[in-house]
Design an enzyme around this catalytic site. Structure first.
Site, PDB file in Angstrom:
ATOM      1  N   ASP A 191       0.857  -1.196   0.000  1.00  0.00           N
ATOM      2  CA  ASP A 191       0.000   0.000   0.000  1.00  0.00           C
ATOM      3  C   ASP A 191       0.888   1.239   0.000  1.00  0.00           C
ATOM      4  O   ASP A 191       2.118   1.131  -0.048  1.00  0.00           O
ATOM      5  CB  ASP A 191      -0.979  -0.003   1.179  1.00  0.00           C
ATOM      6  CG  ASP A 191      -2.319   0.622   0.803  1.00  0.00           C
ATOM      7  OD1 ASP A 191      -2.304   1.778   0.342  1.00  0.00           O
ATOM      8  OD2 ASP A 191      -3.366  -0.031   0.943  1.00  0.00           O
ATOM      9  N   HIS A 261      -2.992   3.108  -4.584  1.00  0.00           N
ATOM     10  CA  HIS A 261      -2.360   2.594  -3.350  1.00  0.00           C
ATOM     11  C   HIS A 261      -0.949   2.073  -3.624  1.00  0.00           C
ATOM     12  O   HIS A 261      -0.564   1.012  -3.155  1.00  0.00           O
ATOM     13  CB  HIS A 261      -3.230   1.492  -2.720  1.00  0.00           C
ATOM     14  CG  HIS A 261      -4.504   2.011  -2.135  1.00  0.00           C
ATOM     15  ND1 HIS A 261      -4.574   2.585  -0.886  1.00  0.00           N
ATOM     16  CD2 HIS A 261      -5.765   2.060  -2.643  1.00  0.00           C
ATOM     17  CE1 HIS A 261      -5.833   2.959  -0.641  1.00  0.00           C
ATOM     18  NE2 HIS A 261      -6.572   2.653  -1.689  1.00  0.00           N
ATOM     19  N   GLU A 325     -10.148   2.670  -4.990  1.00  0.00           N
ATOM     20  CA  GLU A 325      -9.695   4.024  -4.667  1.00  0.00           C
ATOM     21  C   GLU A 325      -8.510   4.478  -5.515  1.00  0.00           C
ATOM     22  O   GLU A 325      -7.453   4.789  -4.982  1.00  0.00           O
ATOM     23  CB  GLU A 325      -9.334   4.092  -3.179  1.00  0.00           C
ATOM     24  CG  GLU A 325     -10.517   3.779  -2.273  1.00  0.00           C
ATOM     25  CD  GLU A 325     -10.164   3.807  -0.806  1.00  0.00           C
ATOM     26  OE1 GLU A 325     -11.015   4.226  -0.018  1.00  0.00           O
ATOM     27  OE2 GLU A 325      -9.041   3.403  -0.428  1.00  0.00           O
ATOM     28  N   TRP A 397     -17.146  -3.981  -1.052  1.00  0.00           N
ATOM     29  CA  TRP A 397     -16.839  -3.323   0.230  1.00  0.00           C
ATOM     30  C   TRP A 397     -17.631  -2.058   0.453  1.00  0.00           C
ATOM     31  O   TRP A 397     -17.936  -1.711   1.581  1.00  0.00           O
ATOM     32  CB  TRP A 397     -15.339  -3.040   0.334  1.00  0.00           C
ATOM     33  CG  TRP A 397     -14.801  -1.936  -0.522  1.00  0.00           C
ATOM     34  CD1 TRP A 397     -14.480  -2.015  -1.855  1.00  0.00           C
ATOM     35  CD2 TRP A 397     -14.527  -0.584  -0.131  1.00  0.00           C
ATOM     36  NE1 TRP A 397     -14.020  -0.803  -2.309  1.00  0.00           N
ATOM     37  CE2 TRP A 397     -14.028   0.101  -1.268  1.00  0.00           C
ATOM     38  CE3 TRP A 397     -14.651   0.108   1.068  1.00  0.00           C
ATOM     39  CZ2 TRP A 397     -13.662   1.446  -1.250  1.00  0.00           C
ATOM     40  CZ3 TRP A 397     -14.275   1.456   1.107  1.00  0.00           C
ATOM     41  CH2 TRP A 397     -13.793   2.104  -0.045  1.00  0.00           C
ATOM     42  N   PHE A 423     -13.780  -4.287  10.633  1.00  0.00           N
ATOM     43  CA  PHE A 423     -13.454  -4.438  12.050  1.00  0.00           C
ATOM     44  C   PHE A 423     -12.462  -3.364  12.525  1.00  0.00           C
ATOM     45  O   PHE A 423     -12.046  -3.383  13.676  1.00  0.00           O
ATOM     46  CB  PHE A 423     -12.911  -5.845  12.327  1.00  0.00           C
ATOM     47  CG  PHE A 423     -13.959  -6.928  12.284  1.00  0.00           C
ATOM     48  CD1 PHE A 423     -15.288  -6.647  12.031  1.00  0.00           C
ATOM     49  CD2 PHE A 423     -13.609  -8.256  12.513  1.00  0.00           C
ATOM     50  CE1 PHE A 423     -16.262  -7.643  11.989  1.00  0.00           C
ATOM     51  CE2 PHE A 423     -14.569  -9.269  12.487  1.00  0.00           C
ATOM     52  CZ  PHE A 423     -15.887  -8.963  12.220  1.00  0.00           C
ATOM     53  N   TRP A 473      -8.289  -2.914   8.458  1.00  0.00           N
ATOM     54  CA  TRP A 473      -7.320  -1.910   7.986  1.00  0.00           C
ATOM     55  C   TRP A 473      -6.624  -1.360   9.220  1.00  0.00           C
ATOM     56  O   TRP A 473      -7.273  -1.072  10.225  1.00  0.00           O
ATOM     57  CB  TRP A 473      -8.043  -0.808   7.215  1.00  0.00           C
ATOM     58  CG  TRP A 473      -8.828  -1.347   6.066  1.00  0.00           C
ATOM     59  CD1 TRP A 473     -10.168  -1.587   6.016  1.00  0.00           C
ATOM     60  CD2 TRP A 473      -8.306  -1.777   4.795  1.00  0.00           C
ATOM     61  NE1 TRP A 473     -10.512  -2.117   4.795  1.00  0.00           N
ATOM     62  CE2 TRP A 473      -9.391  -2.242   4.030  1.00  0.00           C
ATOM     63  CE3 TRP A 473      -7.019  -1.792   4.232  1.00  0.00           C
ATOM     64  CZ2 TRP A 473      -9.229  -2.729   2.729  1.00  0.00           C
ATOM     65  CZ3 TRP A 473      -6.879  -2.274   2.942  1.00  0.00           C
ATOM     66  CH2 TRP A 473      -7.974  -2.734   2.199  1.00  0.00           C
ATOM     67  N   THR A 474      -5.302  -1.188   9.125  1.00  0.00           N
ATOM     68  CA  THR A 474      -4.563  -0.965  10.368  1.00  0.00           C
ATOM     69  C   THR A 474      -3.973   0.444  10.521  1.00  0.00           C
ATOM     70  O   THR A 474      -3.006   0.629  11.241  1.00  0.00           O
ATOM     71  CB  THR A 474      -3.448  -2.019  10.517  1.00  0.00           C
ATOM     72  OG1 THR A 474      -2.600  -1.937   9.367  1.00  0.00           O
ATOM     73  CG2 THR A 474      -4.019  -3.407  10.635  1.00  0.00           C
ATOM     74  N   GLU A 475      -4.572   1.440   9.878  1.00  0.00           N
ATOM     75  CA  GLU A 475      -4.074   2.820  10.060  1.00  0.00           C
ATOM     76  C   GLU A 475      -3.962   3.154  11.552  1.00  0.00           C
ATOM     77  O   GLU A 475      -2.983   3.741  12.004  1.00  0.00           O
ATOM     78  CB  GLU A 475      -5.020   3.839   9.412  1.00  0.00           C
ATOM     79  CG  GLU A 475      -5.004   3.857   7.898  1.00  0.00           C
ATOM     80  CD  GLU A 475      -6.067   2.960   7.292  1.00  0.00           C
ATOM     81  OE1 GLU A 475      -6.507   1.984   7.955  1.00  0.00           O
ATOM     82  OE2 GLU A 475      -6.473   3.226   6.136  1.00  0.00           O
TER      83      GLU A 475
HETATM   84  C1  ACM Z   1     -11.135  -0.451   0.782  1.00  0.00           C
HETATM   85  O1  ACM Z   1     -11.608  -0.378   1.941  1.00  0.00           O
HETATM   86  N1  ACM Z   1     -10.513   0.577   0.235  1.00  0.00           N
HETATM   87  C2  ACM Z   1     -11.258  -1.661  -0.010  1.00  0.00           C
END
Ligand code: ACM
Ligand code: ZN
Length: 764
Positions: A191, A261, A325, A397, A423, A473-475
């Site tokens: 990413d 990304h 995106e 998604w 999550f 997603w781990t931001e």
């Molecule tokens: C996504 O949450 N951008 C797949």
């Protein structure tokens, strides 16, 4: 002799009775109460057919699980005794390779799978039927279980780019999936914030692309920690993870997210971008406008080079190529991209813009390459835009719409709608004690309520929904411990959605969770505890100018409460029916269970002259942030931080104008409002406030007003504004709050309107 005897008494084993109502719930359980149970002791053995490596592995897992839980270390053997044995087989037949049966008699437990994968799920069911980890023998009630999953694809996604988790953590994640009968790990390994997989023909991807110079603090605040951050998996480590997963019947699907990304790759190979760079591995979160140049032949070569090593490392039938995106800003201005559009004869039409079709071309290229290697492509739902290659799988998604569209077009679909299955979203509305998260609200109950096959699909179309997955997603998830906290116990609800066909019953599901939590404890997992906390509501009773307090727990555990600020205990007042509150009160409550008390529930109401009186709004709030409109503004309840949590009413592009009807003339001399600010989400403080009064509701007189300066920096906070004026008699009070209509220059949304959120209007 005497000493031995005493020892024998001291060592007498306790017994526990197995409970087959595990998570996910088996499709069919029949217990024969009248037949004698099977007793598992230290002398029980686990047998597998000689020479069957898969079943031997399943047998060793079972022995390890039972040893960890009961202290009984069972021998694993390929020569089965007549009695006191758990027999593993894999000759059940049938067309579902993950099906299994369990037959329990006094002499033996037999676990028979369609394949050794099916047997593995039987092993998981036996494991999870053990109520808790303590030194004991186990009585397994006689009976039969016949089970098979509803969906063949049962996934959990793990982003290791935004934050990196070492191989041991990834293995721990895989163990957690096995406990929940999940058979796929979707591994998001590249990413903007870091490229995390070694590619031997492109060494700079990890040398440069896996490292960033720092990480933004909070929600793109403009403040950075300046701590170099990085990490990647060597191919050897990745192969080891693939094998570790495969032993547990879990497929690892890698995702190389393209053509957006891609800053990790662009940092390493800037010539792959439209502008040529230079680029930085991103230190912030969001969607970058710098993406792979789709007009550059070297981009297509890059995709082939990367994917050829990826298919070599990962034997999965499916490879994920992202596609989400990807802004088209650079492509619109890039001569190479525009030349490519010409060369390909791409025209805009009702299926998409030229640039969307150019993206479709890139995705087709990746998909064709994968097909040449005997693999299938998965893409996020954006890959539908501009047309998708036949045979490609769509991961929906942005809600379910993409999945519905894809199923209708004949594509297989994996459902991962963000509103149910992200999550990384908050799992409670009470955000104050929570670790910072991206936003949203997905409690366990919401996950559990998810039905993956949309009712708008025909039966044939519905068959294209091959599975369900939750995404992490781990931001905002820097540690592995927090990974567990965000996953558990939501993963339990996910497991039931993925596996079980039983009719939904949240209370029954909740009753099955504590036994699984004992397994979380046995594994040392850091799980969230909200679902067993006391839920409370404070609802205005306009007629009686009171606030009604209601309290509940999901499992009807007894609740004890206080109204005087003291800590409740099991000897406080037990809650039995709604309580009428008529003055400012702090409510504290706990649920009391044999396993321990819940976290403390605290809420308060604050009475003032406006509380529980009718409030009408002259302008409509934003449709997504209406809360209970005027009622929310006089419900005696101060919102907690988090404008989207239902305590706040949001306005954009127009003033909040509220008219409070005090229902009789009252003397007022002060109005107070509070605003919830989150500038990262374009939510700002008020720019002005005005108070007007009236006796008849028609003619209003201004008694106070104030302008506020624009915000000078970013903030995530609650602000209070207070206007005092000469005491005045009034029946109606009109309060106007002006939002930030022109976002200041320092902000990404400069010039556009911002939101204002208000939770309460106090009149004194
Ligand atoms: C996504 O949450 N951008 C797949
Ligand atoms: Zn370009």
């Amino acid at each position: 002799m005497a000493a031995l005897c005493a020892l024998a008494i001291a060592c007498a084993r306790t017994e526990q009775t197995a409970n087959y109502d595990v998570i996910p719930l088996p499709q069919q359980i029949e217990v024969n109460e009248s037949a004698p149970a099977f007793k598992l002791t230290a002398s029980t053995v686990i047998a597998y057919p000689a020479g069957n490596e898969g079943l031997e592995r399943d047998a060793r897992f079972l022995s390890d699980y039972i040893g960890q839980l009961t202290g009984n270390i069972l021998k694993v053997t390929d020569s089965a005794p007549e009695k006191d044995v758990i027999n593993l087989r894999a000759d059940l037949g049938g067309d579902n390779p993950e099906a299994y049966t369990i037959t329990v008699t006094a002499d033996a437990i037999e676990i028979n799978g369609s394949t050794d994968a099916g047997t593995f799920y039987g092993v998981q069911t036996i494991r999870k039927s053990i109520p808790e980890a303590k030194k004991s023998d186990i009585l397994f009630p006689a009976g039969t279980i016949a089970d098979a999953p509803r969906f063949s694809y049962r996934g959990a996604h793990f982003d290791v780019s935004r934050h990196f988790f070492p191989a041991d953590s990834v293995k721990s994640f895989i163990d957690m999936l096995a406990l929940h009968n999940i058979n796929t790990m979707h591994w998001h390994i590249t990413d903007d914030q870091g490229w995390r997989i070694e590619i031997k023909n492109r060494p700079l991807l990890t040398e440069l692309g896996s490292k960033r110079d720092g990480t933004v603090i909070g929600h793109n605040t403009g403040v950075y920690d300046s701590i170099p951050y990085g990490g990647f998996y060597t191919q050897e480590e990745a192969r080891d993870i693939v094998k570790y997963a495969a032993d547990r019947h879990i497929t690892v699907i890698p995702e190389i997210d393209l053509p957006g990304h891609m800053l990790g790759a662009l940092k390493a190979y800037p010539e792959l971008g439209c502008t040529g760079g230079p680029y930085e591995v991103w230190q912030i979160w969001g969607v970058s406008e710098d993406v792979l140049c789709a007009g550059n032949d070297s981009t297509y070569k890059f995709i082939d080079d990367v994917l050829s090593e990826i298919v070599d490392i990962f034997p999965s039938e499916y490879i994920h190529v992202g596609g989400d995106e990807c802004p088209k800003t650079r492509w619109k201005d890039c001569p190479k991209c525009q030349a490519k559009i010409k060369e390909l004869g791409i025209k805009a039409d009702e299926h998409g813009t030229k640039e969307e079709k150019l993206q479709s071309h890139v995705i087709h290229h990746a998909s064709d390459f994968l097909a040449s290697k005997g693999r299938k492509m998965i893409g996020w739902d954006e890959t539908l835009e501009g047309g998708l290659a036949p045979g490609a799988i769509v991961m929906s998604w942005r809600g379910e719409e993409g999945g519905i569209e894809a199923a209708r077009r004949g594509h297989d679909v994996i459902m991962t709608p963000n509103s149910y299955l992200y999550f990384d979203y908050y799992q409670t509305l009470d955000r104050e004690k929570e670790p910072d998260a991206i936003g949203g609200y997905v409690p366990v109950e919401k996950v559990y309520s998810y039905e993956p096959i949309p009712s708008v699909l025909t039966e044939e179309e519905g068959k294209h929904i091959i599975g369900v997955q939750a995404n992490l997603w781990t931001e905002y998830i820097p540690t592995y411990s927090q990974v567990e906290y965000m996953e558990l116990p939501r993963m339990a609800a996910l497991a039931d959605v993925q596996w079980s066909s039983a009719p939904k019953d949240y209370k029954k599901f909740a009753a099955r969770v504590p036994q699984l939590i004992n397994h979380y404890k046995a594994n040392g997992y850091n799980y969230a505890k909200h679902m067993f906390n006391v839920s409370g509501s404070l609802t205005p009773d306009m007629e009686n100018h009171a606030i009604m307090l209601d309290l509940s727990t999901v499992d009807s555990a007894p609740i004890y409460y206080t109204l005087d600020g003291t800590e409740p205990t099991a000897s406080s007042t037990q809650f039995t029916e709604p309580v009428k509150l008529t003055e400012s009160t702090t409510v504290k409550a706990i649920a009391v269970r044999p396993s321990g008390n819940s976290e403390l529930f605290v809420d308060s109401v604050s009475f003032n002259k406006a509380t529980s009186h009718p409030v009408s709004l002259i302008n409509e709030p934003h449709p997504r942030y209406k809360a209970k409109e005027g009622v929310t503004l006089a419900d005696g309840k101060f919102g907690t931080n988090g404008y989207g949590n239902g305590d706040w009413v949001g306005f954009i592009g127009k003033d909040m104008i509220a008219v409070i009807d005090l229902e009789q003339p009252e003397t007022v001399s002060e109005a107070i409002i509070r605003t919830c600010v989150a500038t990262g989400d374009w939510v700002f403080d008020a720019r002005a406030m005005k108070v007007e009064v009236s006796m008849d509701g028609n003619e209003f007189t201004t008694v106070a007003s104030e302008d506020y300066a624009p915000m000078a920096s970013s903030s995530n906070s609650i602000y209070t504004h207070n206007l005092k004026f000469e005491p005045v008699e009034a029946r109606y009070v009109k309060v106007t709050v002006q939002p930030e209509n022109i976002i200041p220059e320092w902000h990404g949304g400069a010039g556009r309107p911002g939101f204002v959120f208000v939770d309460e209007i106090e009149l004194n």
